[in-house]
Write a protein that holds these residues in place. Sequence first.
Motif, PDB file in Angstrom:
ATOM      1  N   VAL A  37       2.297  -0.704  -6.203  1.00 50.07           N
ATOM      2  CA  VAL A  37       1.901   0.123  -5.062  1.00 50.07           C
ATOM      3  C   VAL A  37       0.448   0.525  -5.275  1.00 50.07           C
ATOM      4  N   GLU A  51       0.835  -1.187   0.000  1.00 50.40           N
ATOM      5  CA  GLU A  51       0.000   0.000   0.000  1.00 50.40           C
ATOM      6  C   GLU A  51       0.879   1.248   0.000  1.00 50.40           C
ATOM      7  N   LYS A  52       0.332   2.269  -0.573  1.00 47.78           N
ATOM      8  CA  LYS A  52       1.003   3.570  -0.549  1.00 47.78           C
ATOM      9  C   LYS A  52       1.384   3.912   0.883  1.00 47.78           C
ATOM     10  N   SER A 112       5.509   2.077  -8.787  1.00 51.09           N
ATOM     11  CA  SER A 112       5.159   0.790  -9.392  1.00 51.09           C
ATOM     12  C   SER A 112       5.950   0.557 -10.668  1.00 51.09           C
ATOM     13  N   ALA A 148       6.612   4.185   0.039  1.00 55.33           N
ATOM     14  CA  ALA A 148       6.295   3.942  -1.370  1.00 55.33           C
ATOM     15  C   ALA A 148       5.140   4.830  -1.833  1.00 55.33           C
TER      16      ALA A 148
END
Lengths: 110, 115
Positions: free
Chosen positions: B114, B14-15, B87, B82
């Motif tokens: 991501v 996940e972000k 990605s 991230a």
Amino acid sequence: TQLLEQSPQFLSIQEGENLTVYCNSSSVFSSLQWYRQEPGEGPVLLVTVVTGGEVKKLKRLTFQFGDARKDSSLHITAAQPGDTGLYLCAGAWGNTPLVFGKGTRLSVIA
Amino acid sequence: EAGVTQFPSHSVIEKGQTVTLRCDPISGHDNLYWYRRVMGKEIKFLLHFVKESKQDESGMPNNRFLAERTGGTYSTLKVQPAELEDSGVYFCASSQHRKGVTEAFFGQGTRLTVV
């Protein structure tokens, strides 16, 4: 600005046909590599050319480096389904990191 | 001889989370590179190690990316935190230079997504 232009981007041909893909740049490279990449895998080195005008053969694949070392071509004779994949050219100046083209996606249909 | 190996092969995070990618180069190769391919774009250089030293990190996108190669063997690339635009497929490559020639051998890549 992309340093290495590859053409065509996509190519779909019948088994047994011949084809040529191109890698062009306005820059001079001291070496140029051709890689082949299959889905889920990393690029696999096919050949390195370093001398202007150089021609290298790898079975049915013929690689040529332009006289001015700015361009290269890959010619495949009598293509087979196993030749299907993404063909990438990459250039470098001396020992600098490689600069890649976007690749030519080849599909050979049986 | 074992080739370049990368771990993991896929990662979905996940972000805002942190991810660490690992690369084991071909034994004896002093040069280790990280590259990245984002969708629709060409493979782009991130970073070059010679043994444990960073030779060139001009391709690193920003300070959320940290690469290490302690002891001059394997390398890690950490992304923290991230973002969606991180990605892509991250490739590691290694080489032993011939004079004036860069000839790299690539791992299979780590596909980072991501969300």
